[in-house]
Design a protein around this motif. Structure first.
Motif, PDB file in Angstrom:
ATOM      1  N   UNK A  22       0.751  -1.205  -0.058  1.00  0.00           N
ATOM      2  CA  UNK A  22       0.157   0.091   0.018  1.00  0.00           C
ATOM      3  C   UNK A  22       0.851   1.299   0.058  1.00  0.00           C
ATOM      4  N   UNK A  23       1.966   1.250   0.519  1.00  0.00           N
ATOM      5  CA  UNK A  23       2.935   2.315   0.612  1.00  0.00           C
ATOM      6  C   UNK A  23       3.371   2.538  -0.836  1.00  0.00           C
ATOM      7  N   UNK A  24       3.923   1.496  -1.591  1.00  0.00           N
ATOM      8  CA  UNK A  24       4.145   1.548  -3.031  1.00  0.00           C
ATOM      9  C   UNK A  24       2.931   2.110  -3.768  1.00  0.00           C
ATOM     10  N   UNK A  25       1.777   1.578  -3.346  1.00  0.00           N
ATOM     11  CA  UNK A  25       0.466   2.165  -4.449  1.00  0.00           C
ATOM     12  C   UNK A  25       0.302   3.745  -3.968  1.00  0.00           C
ATOM     13  N   UNK A  26       0.399   4.077  -2.651  1.00  0.00           N
ATOM     14  CA  UNK A  26       0.178   5.699  -2.490  1.00  0.00           C
ATOM     15  C   UNK A  26       1.191   6.382  -3.192  1.00  0.00           C
ATOM     16  N   UNK A  27       2.319   6.035  -3.180  1.00  0.00           N
ATOM     17  CA  UNK A  27       3.435   6.687  -3.836  1.00  0.00           C
ATOM     18  C   UNK A  27       3.173   6.777  -5.367  1.00  0.00           C
ATOM     19  N   UNK A  28       2.493   5.733  -5.843  1.00  0.00           N
ATOM     20  CA  UNK A  28       2.090   5.752  -7.320  1.00  0.00           C
ATOM     21  C   UNK A  28       0.992   6.768  -7.542  1.00  0.00           C
ATOM     22  N   UNK A  29       0.100   6.631  -6.509  1.00  0.00           N
ATOM     23  CA  UNK A  29      -1.096   7.618  -6.560  1.00  0.00           C
ATOM     24  C   UNK A  29      -0.711   9.058  -6.717  1.00  0.00           C
ATOM     25  N   UNK A  30       0.355   9.344  -5.665  1.00  0.00           N
ATOM     26  CA  UNK A  30       0.745  10.621  -5.667  1.00  0.00           C
ATOM     27  C   UNK A  30       1.671  11.147  -6.829  1.00  0.00           C
ATOM     28  N   UNK A  31       2.280  10.186  -7.419  1.00  0.00           N
ATOM     29  CA  UNK A  31       3.101  10.641  -8.670  1.00  0.00           C
ATOM     30  C   UNK A  31       2.065  10.890  -9.867  1.00  0.00           C
TER      31      UNK A  31
END
Length: 327
Positions: A22-31
Motif C-alpha cells: 500500500x505504501x508503494x501504491x500510495x506513492x504511485x497515486x501521488x506521482x
C-alpha cells in the motif's frame, strides 16, 4: 498454542507486506496526481512511468490484509482493507475509460498507422505487410537506409506522398495515399513534421510526434514536450491528428495537458480498445508494460477503430487506428 503463534507470526508478516504494497501504491497515486512531484528529478519522471502498477499494490494489500484477518480469526482486522479499496477505486478510474466505447456518428474514416522502428532495425518485410491497409503512416526512428528499403518494397508506390525529417533516432517520416501539403517541422529536438492532408471530407492536419525520452533529464524531456504541444496547439483550430512515440504515459506531466485542457483523446480511449501497452515488445522484455505510443485526435474528430501490431526487430508495438470527422 503453537499453531496460534505460527498463525499470528504469519499474519504479522502479511500485515507488513500489506503496508509495503500500500505504501508503494500510495506513492504511485501521488506521482500520478502531481505533475510537480513527477518533475522533481529524472528518477521521479521515470518512476511515474509505472504509476498504473499502483493498482496492483492496492489490490495486493487488500488481499493480504483479508488473509491475515482470516489466519488470526479476527474479522475486524479486515476493515483495514477499506482505505486500500478506496485507493484501488481511485486508480481504477484512470483505466476504466479505456474499456468504454465513446464513438459517435462520423464521416469517412482515415486509417492512420504509426510505429517506432528502433533506429531502422524493424523487419521491413513484416512492416510492409502490416501497413497495407493504412492511408497515412508515421514512422519514427527512421533511417535513410530503411527508407530506401521500404521504397524497394513498394511503399512509395502505394503511398506516393511523403515528408521526411532527420535520420536514425531523430528520423521521422510521413507516407500518405492522400495528397498532402508540407507545413514544415516544429522546433523539437528530433523535429516534428506537420502536414495538411487532402481528405475527401475536408482537410486534416497530421503531426508526427517523437519528443525525447526522459533518460536525458527531466528538464529537457519537459521542454521538448512543451515545444511539441505548442506545435499541436498552433493547428488546433481545426481537426488535428497526432501520431507517434510520445515517450510518456497518459498520467505523465507532459501528456495530461493534451488529454485534459487541450481536449485530445487517444483512439484507444475513444474506441474502448483496452488499456494501451506499447513498450517494450515481448522480443525485448517479458511483455509490454508502458503505453507511450499514440494516435490522438481533437474534438472535431472521433475514432472508429484501434488495434496494435508487432514486427520483429523493434522494441515498440505499432498502432493502426481509424479516425474520422464527426458527422
Amino acid at each position: 498454542m503453537r499453531i496460534s503463534v505460527h498463525r499470528g507470526f504469519l499474519a504479522g508478516l502479511l500485515i507488513l507486506l500489506a503496508l509495503a504494497l500500500s505504501g508503494g501504491a500510495l506513492a504511485a497515486l501521488a506521482l500520478g496526481i502531481s505533475p510537480r512531484l513527477q518533475l522533481l528529478s529524472t528518477r521521479t519522471v521515470q518512476a511515474a512511468s509505472f504509476v498504473h502498477l499502483g493498482l496492483v499494490g492496492w489490490i495486493g494489500g487488500m488481499l493480504t490484509i483479508v488473509l491475515a484477518a482470516r489466519l488470526v480469526r479476527r474479522p475486524g482486522l479486515a476493515a483495514l482493507a477499506l482505505p486500500l479499496a478506496l485507493g484501488a477505486l481511485w486508480q481504477a478510474t484512470w483505466i476504466v475509460p479505456y474499456y468504454t466505447t465513446n464513438t459517435v456518428a462520423h464521416r469517412t474514416p482515415l486509417t492512420v498507422a504509426t510505429i517506432n522502428v528502433q533506429d531502422g532495425r524493424a523487419d521491413l518485410d513484416g512492416l510492409t505487410a502490416q501497413l497495407q491497409t493504412a492511408d497515412v503512416i508515421v514512422i519514427v526512428e527512421h533511417t535513410d537506409a530503411a527508407r530506401e528499403r521500404l521504397a524497394d518494397r513498394g511503399l512509395t508506390e502505394s503511398h506516393p506522398h511523403a515528408v521526411h525529417v532527420g535520420n536514425g533516432v531523430g528520423g521521422t517520416s510521413i507516407y500518405s495515399r492522400l495528397p498532402l501539403e508540407d507545413l514544415g517541422a516544429g522546433p523539437t529536438v528530433f523535429g516534428s513534421p506537420v502536414v495538411r492532408l487532402d481528405h475527401p471530407d475536408g482537410p486534416l492536419t497530421l503531426i508526427a510526434a517523437h519528443p525525447v525520452n526522459p533518460m536525458g533529464g527531466a528538464e529537457l524531456w519537459a521542454e521538448d514536450a512543451a515545444a511539441l504541444r505548442a506545435v499541436i496547439l498552433a493547428h488546433a483550430d481545426g481537426p488535428v491528428v497526432v501520431a507517434g512515440d510520445l515517450n510518456a504515459i497518459d498520467r505523465h506531466a507532459t501528456m495530461r495537458p493534451l488529454l485534459t485542457t487541450d481536449g485530445f483523446r487517444s483512439t484507444a480511449d475513444l474506441t474502448g480498445a483496452g488499456f494501451p501497452r506499447t513498450w517494450p515488445t515481448r522480443e525485448h522484455g517479458p511483455f509490454p508494460v508502458l503505453g507511450i505510443d499514440y494516435v490522438l485526435v481533437n474534438a472535431p474528430l472521433t475514432a472508429v477503430s484501434h488495434r496494435t501490431f508487432t514486427v520483429t526487430g523493434t522494441d515498440h508495438v505499432g498502432i493502426i487506428a481509424q479516425v474520422a470527422l464527426r458527422a
